[in-house]
Design a protein around this motif. Structure first.
Motif, PDB file in Angstrom:
ATOM      1  N   LEU A 339      69.859  89.057  78.836  1.00  0.00           N
ATOM      2  CA  LEU A 339      70.696  90.027  78.133  1.00  0.00           C
ATOM      3  C   LEU A 339      70.296  91.459  78.464  1.00  0.00           C
ATOM      4  O   LEU A 339      69.101  91.799  78.468  1.00  0.00           O
ATOM      5  CB  LEU A 339      70.602  89.808  76.617  1.00  0.00           C
ATOM      6  N   ARG A 340      71.271  92.293  78.704  1.00  0.00           N
ATOM      7  CA  ARG A 340      71.026  93.690  79.049  1.00  0.00           C
ATOM      8  C   ARG A 340      70.383  94.436  77.881  1.00  0.00           C
ATOM      9  O   ARG A 340      70.849  94.368  76.750  1.00  0.00           O
ATOM     10  CB  ARG A 340      72.353  94.372  79.404  1.00  0.00           C
ATOM     11  N   GLY A 341      69.306  95.137  78.211  1.00  0.00           N
ATOM     12  CA  GLY A 341      68.662  96.009  77.236  1.00  0.00           C
ATOM     13  C   GLY A 341      67.987  95.301  76.081  1.00  0.00           C
ATOM     14  O   GLY A 341      67.692  95.942  75.056  1.00  0.00           O
ATOM     15  N   TRP A 342      67.704  94.018  76.223  1.00  0.00           N
ATOM     16  CA  TRP A 342      67.057  93.302  75.115  1.00  0.00           C
ATOM     17  C   TRP A 342      65.645  93.827  74.890  1.00  0.00           C
ATOM     18  O   TRP A 342      64.861  93.952  75.827  1.00  0.00           O
ATOM     19  CB  TRP A 342      66.996  91.804  75.375  1.00  0.00           C
ATOM     20  N   GLN A 343      65.323  94.125  73.655  1.00  0.00           N
ATOM     21  CA  GLN A 343      63.997  94.574  73.279  1.00  0.00           C
ATOM     22  C   GLN A 343      63.327  93.494  72.430  1.00  0.00           C
ATOM     23  O   GLN A 343      63.946  92.938  71.513  1.00  0.00           O
ATOM     24  CB  GLN A 343      64.076  95.870  72.467  1.00  0.00           C
ATOM     25  N   VAL A 344      62.070  93.209  72.734  1.00  0.00           N
ATOM     26  CA  VAL A 344      61.336  92.218  71.946  1.00  0.00           C
ATOM     27  C   VAL A 344      61.269  92.693  70.499  1.00  0.00           C
ATOM     28  O   VAL A 344      60.895  93.840  70.230  1.00  0.00           O
ATOM     29  CB  VAL A 344      59.921  92.015  72.506  1.00  0.00           C
ATOM     30  N   PRO A 345      61.647  91.856  69.539  1.00  0.00           N
ATOM     31  CA  PRO A 345      61.624  92.265  68.135  1.00  0.00           C
ATOM     32  C   PRO A 345      60.228  92.701  67.705  1.00  0.00           C
ATOM     33  O   PRO A 345      59.228  92.046  68.026  1.00  0.00           O
ATOM     34  CB  PRO A 345      62.063  91.002  67.392  1.00  0.00           C
ATOM     35  N   ARG A 346      60.157  93.798  66.987  1.00  0.00           N
ATOM     36  CA  ARG A 346      58.882  94.343  66.512  1.00  0.00           C
ATOM     37  C   ARG A 346      58.837  94.340  64.989  1.00  0.00           C
ATOM     38  O   ARG A 346      59.863  94.241  64.325  1.00  0.00           O
ATOM     39  CB  ARG A 346      58.697  95.781  67.016  1.00  0.00           C
ATOM     40  N   GLY A 347      57.611  94.501  64.483  1.00  0.00           N
ATOM     41  CA  GLY A 347      57.445  94.641  63.046  1.00  0.00           C
ATOM     42  C   GLY A 347      57.583  93.319  62.329  1.00  0.00           C
ATOM     43  O   GLY A 347      57.675  92.245  62.941  1.00  0.00           O
ATOM     44  N   PRO A 348      57.627  93.336  61.009  1.00  0.00           N
ATOM     45  CA  PRO A 348      57.775  92.103  60.228  1.00  0.00           C
ATOM     46  C   PRO A 348      59.095  91.406  60.560  1.00  0.00           C
ATOM     47  O   PRO A 348      60.146  92.036  60.618  1.00  0.00           O
ATOM     48  CB  PRO A 348      57.768  92.601  58.777  1.00  0.00           C
TER      49      PRO A 348
END
Length: 407
Positions: A339-348
């Motif tokens: 997926l384009r521009g997917w960012q690894v989820p951060r935080g809780p």
């Protein structure tokens, strides 16, 4: 169904399988009680992908799966992880999966489950018409492939769902991106089934419970079953919370806990746990047009109202719902190449783990428990619980009605 109006059936398990069963039995005129060890939806039912996909109702044991699992055994973040154990029943289960991991058994099982699931949409429409309130989407499913090998392998068995009316669309390169613009150029191909659905599984559980109670079903929560009273081949009561709950017939629908439950009756049910995880991202970080399967990563992405659910991994071993953060992190990383521009989820993160009920041949166990005249089983639906629940519930209710109706 007047001859069964006063007959009392006790359903043990309040997930999607158990509540679907309770709904069918109550609709046919039975008096029904549901015993749930926790709260409905707290197990696998609450953390599954919510997919209603007859086209993908293939059994887990498939050609090459065992060899792939062996290659992955040293990777704690692999899509399939087999936890080592010396328990004879567990080893027999793994051997059974291996023996069914051939092309003939796979296709036979695939055809059987597609047939079973062929009425699911019709039955869910019937649920809704009868007042079962749940979130549903009818946008189809897209399978995305990074490798030509995996893409070609998937295409090999498309005749099975096609014959059942689940027409596939085979897409190359830019055709995939035309269907789902969020897909990267690394995706070499895709398969789309436009007729598949998805639901919010928690809403389906809540809707089924509410409608069951309106039909007179008694739902008892926080009541794990510790034993049974029996007379020969007939069970007369379940012992739950220190109370004896009498009934005329009993249905074991406790998911991955069905096997230890059956052991209390001295019976064997070939169901073992396979742990899966779900991550809910709210608000959704990306807009998807439909369900998306990341084929190589084996991660399902489900767009729901206001949020996005990622579900995946299979961890074979013990009944252990503890969350492994390594495996959760692997799910969060999985969409990067797809997926384009997917960012690894951060935080809780909102993360859940659930125990899927797995069987050696990958097919559900639905019917009367051998050795008993009034005990039934509905379990072993694996990763297809939502897809198979309505049809298996209808089928078992018909069996119970035929066998338990008084002369």
């Amino acid at each position: 169904m007047s001859n069964t109006t006063k007959m009392h059936v006790l359903v043990i398990g309040g997930g999607i399988i158990g509540l679907s069963q309770a709904y069918e039995l109550a609709s046919q005129g039975f008096q029904v009680t549901v015993l749930e060890a926790r709260e409905p939806g707290e197990g696998a039912s609450g953390v599954n992908a919510g997919w209603v996909v007859p086209a993908l109702a293939s059994p887990v044991p498939a050609p090459g799966v065992v060899l792939q699992a062996m290659r992955w055994m040293l990777r704690s973040d692999s899509p399939l992880l087999v936890r080592p154990a010396l328990d004879p029943d567990y080893l027999a289960f793994l051997f059974g999966m291996w023996s069914h991991g051939n092309a003939r058994a796979f296709r036979s099982g695939f055809e059987a489950q597609v047939r079973l699931a062929s009425t699911t949409m019709e039955l869910l429409d019937g649920y809704a018409s009868d007042g079962v309130d749940f979130e549903v989407h009818r946008d189809g499913v897209l399978l995305a492939f990074l490798t030509r090998e995996k893409f070609d392998h998937q295409r090999h068995d498309l005749d099975v769902p096609a014959r059942a009316g689940c027409a596939p669309e085979v897409l190359d390169g830019d055709e995939v991106r035309a269907v789902e613009p969020a897909v990267t150029d690394a995706v070499v191909g895709g398969v789309r089934f436009p007729g598949e659905w998805h639901v919010d599984p928690r809403s389906l559980v809540a809707g089924l419970r509410s409608r069951c109670e309106a039909l007179g079903v008694r739902v008892v929560t926080g009541s794990p079953v510790s034993g049974f009273e029996r007379t020969g081949e007939r069970v007369v009561a379940a012992i739950a919370g220190g109370e004896h709950v009498a009934a005329d017939a009993f249905v074991l629908a406790a998911g991955a806990w069905t096997r230890p439950l059956a052991h209390k009756l001295g019976a064997a049910v070939p169901v073992h746990p396979g742990k899966g995880y779900a991550i809910d991202l709210e608000p959704a970080p990306i807009g998807l047009r439909s369900m998306l399967l990341l084929a190589e990563a084996k991660v399902a992405m489900t767009p729901l109202d206001g949020r996005l659910r990622l579900a995946g991994t299979m961890e074979l071993g013990r009944l252990d719902e503890r969350i492994d953060r390594v495996r959760v992190a692997a799910i969060g990383r999985a969409p990067i190449p797809y997926l384009r521009g997917w960012q690894v989820p951060r935080g809780p993160l909102t993360v859940g783990a659930g125990m899927r009920p797995m069987t050696p041949d990958g097919l559900p166990v639905v019917g009367r428990l051998p050795g008993f005249v009034n005990v039934y089983v509905t379990s072993g639906h694996g990763m297809m619980g939502v897809t198979l629940a309505p049809a298996s519930a209808r089928a078992l209710a018909t069996v119970v009605a035929g066998e338990q109706a008084p002369p």
